[in-house]
Design a protein around this motif. Structure first.
Motif, PDB file in Angstrom:
ATOM      1  N   HIS A   1       0.797   5.653   0.323  1.00 15.46           N
ATOM      2  CA  HIS A   1      -0.269   6.608   0.648  1.00 15.46           C
ATOM      3  C   HIS A   1       0.248   7.894   0.751  1.00 15.46           C
ATOM      4  CE1 HIS A   1      -2.829   3.506   2.381  1.00 15.46           C
ATOM      5  NE2 HIS A   1      -1.655   2.712   2.770  1.00 15.46           N
TER       6      HIS A   1
ATOM      7  N   ALA B   1       0.929  -1.065  -0.045  1.00 17.64           N
ATOM      8  CA  ALA B   1       0.094  -0.011   0.153  1.00 17.64           C
ATOM      9  C   ALA B   1       1.014   1.267   0.075  1.00 17.64           C
ATOM     10  CB  ALA B   1      -0.870  -0.160   1.048  1.00 17.64           C
TER      11      ALA B   1
ATOM     12  N   MET C   1      -4.788   6.800  -1.061  1.00 16.23           N
ATOM     13  CA  MET C   1      -3.935   5.457  -1.536  1.00 16.23           C
ATOM     14  C   MET C   1      -3.938   5.336  -3.010  1.00 16.23           C
ATOM     15  SD  MET C   1      -4.606   1.702   0.177  1.00 16.23           S
ATOM     16  CE  MET C   1      -6.289   1.479  -0.750  1.00 16.23           C
TER      17      MET C   1
END
Length: 298
Positions: free
Chosen positions: A267, A265, A290
């Motif tokens: 961000h 992930a 995101m």
């Protein structure tokens, strides 16, 4: 008065309890944090950032910090009567400017962050890419609407990263703090955009997350609305219509590349928000935008 004094003891206990699943999930994982913007200059935010990073380490997470230092470099350039210039968000870096960049990033800024983390109970170690030559770089040429291959001096892109130094620092229980300076084949220093270094380092470390701290709430559309769950195609469209430009381009491209190449992930978060790191890592809603990898596009 503390911001939490109005919260009852029971509510504080509940908040801590809700963080437990995230602590379990991320314990032992590596999280790369690009540290920059107001969070690096505002005294309260600096203190809060240091405490948050030390907390992450104490609950078993391995934070790796990559920092910028644009405002600090500008201040030093002004002191010596030199004006900074940029091409597509990249600093034009002649030999004299490179000396200043290396002094500011590898010296003053890096050691200030290390000292702050250590002051709050961390065990931080500062390095640049010239230490053990772990960030190998090559010269960057910029393509502009006027012409291709513009030479902007000692500005580089990451050619390769040997993560053994960073992994050793982590293995000893320390927090790596990385200044984005690379080394060329002839030993020359290269100024590398911190976003690019953070993204590539996150890839090479197989990081669980890449968090990029900025001075905005995240990726915004032209009406100022926050965008999240962004795919590479959507980002290409935002660049094409002029929504994303300038200094956001290296940040976005690094986030996309990291997501595509295995970082679970990525961000872009607002570093002006107190405890931004904890909000992103330990809450369901998180903050900011995101970025998703191509394999997750609809």
């Amino acid at each position: 008065m503390s911001d939490t004094q109005h919260i009852s003891a029971a509510q504080k206990a509940e908040i801590l309890s809700e963080a437990l699943p995230y602590i379990r999930r991320f314990s032992g994982k590596t999280i790369v944090i690009k540290y920059g913007g107001n969070a690096m200059t505002d005294p309260q935010l600096k203190e809060g950032f240091a405490k948050d990073v030390v907390l992450l380490k104490l609950v078993g997470i391995n934070p790796v910090i990559v920092h910028g230092g644009g405002p600090q470099i500008n201040d030093m350039l002004n002191k010596v009567g030199k004006e900074g210039t940029f091409v597509q968000g990249m600093r034009v870096t002649d030999g004299e400017t490179m000396d200043i960049v290396e002094m500011v990033l590898g010296g003053h800024v890096n050691k200030e962050i290390v000292s702050l983390l250590n002051q709050h109970g961390g065990k931080a170690v500062g390095v640049t890419g010239r230490d053990s030559h772990f960030i190998r770089a090559k010269k960057l040429f910029i393509n502009t609407p006027e012409r291709n291959g513009v030479d902007i001096g000692q500005v580089g892109v990451v050619e390769s990263i040997d993560c053994s130094l960073i992994k050793s620092i982590i293995a000893y229980g320390h927090i790596p703090v990385v200044a984005p300076i690379g080394v060329g084949r002839n030993g020359e220093a290269f100024n590398i955009n911190a976003d690019l270094v953070a993204g590539k380092l996150a890839e090479e470390l197989n990081a669980e997350k890449l968090l990029m701290m900025t001075n905005i709430t995240g990726v915004l559309d032209k009406n100022g609305n926050l965008l999240t769950n962004l795919t590479p195609k959507r980002i290409d469209d935002l660049i094409a219509d002029g929504t994303l430009y300038g200094g956001m381009l290296p940040k976005i491209s690094s986030a996309v590349e990291a997501a595509v190449n295995g970082v679970k992930a990525t961000h872009i978060i607002d570093g002006r928000v107190p405890n931004a790191l904890l909000l992103e890592i330990f809450t369901d809603s998180g903050i900011g935008s995101m970025i998703l990898g191509a394999e997750r596009e609809e």
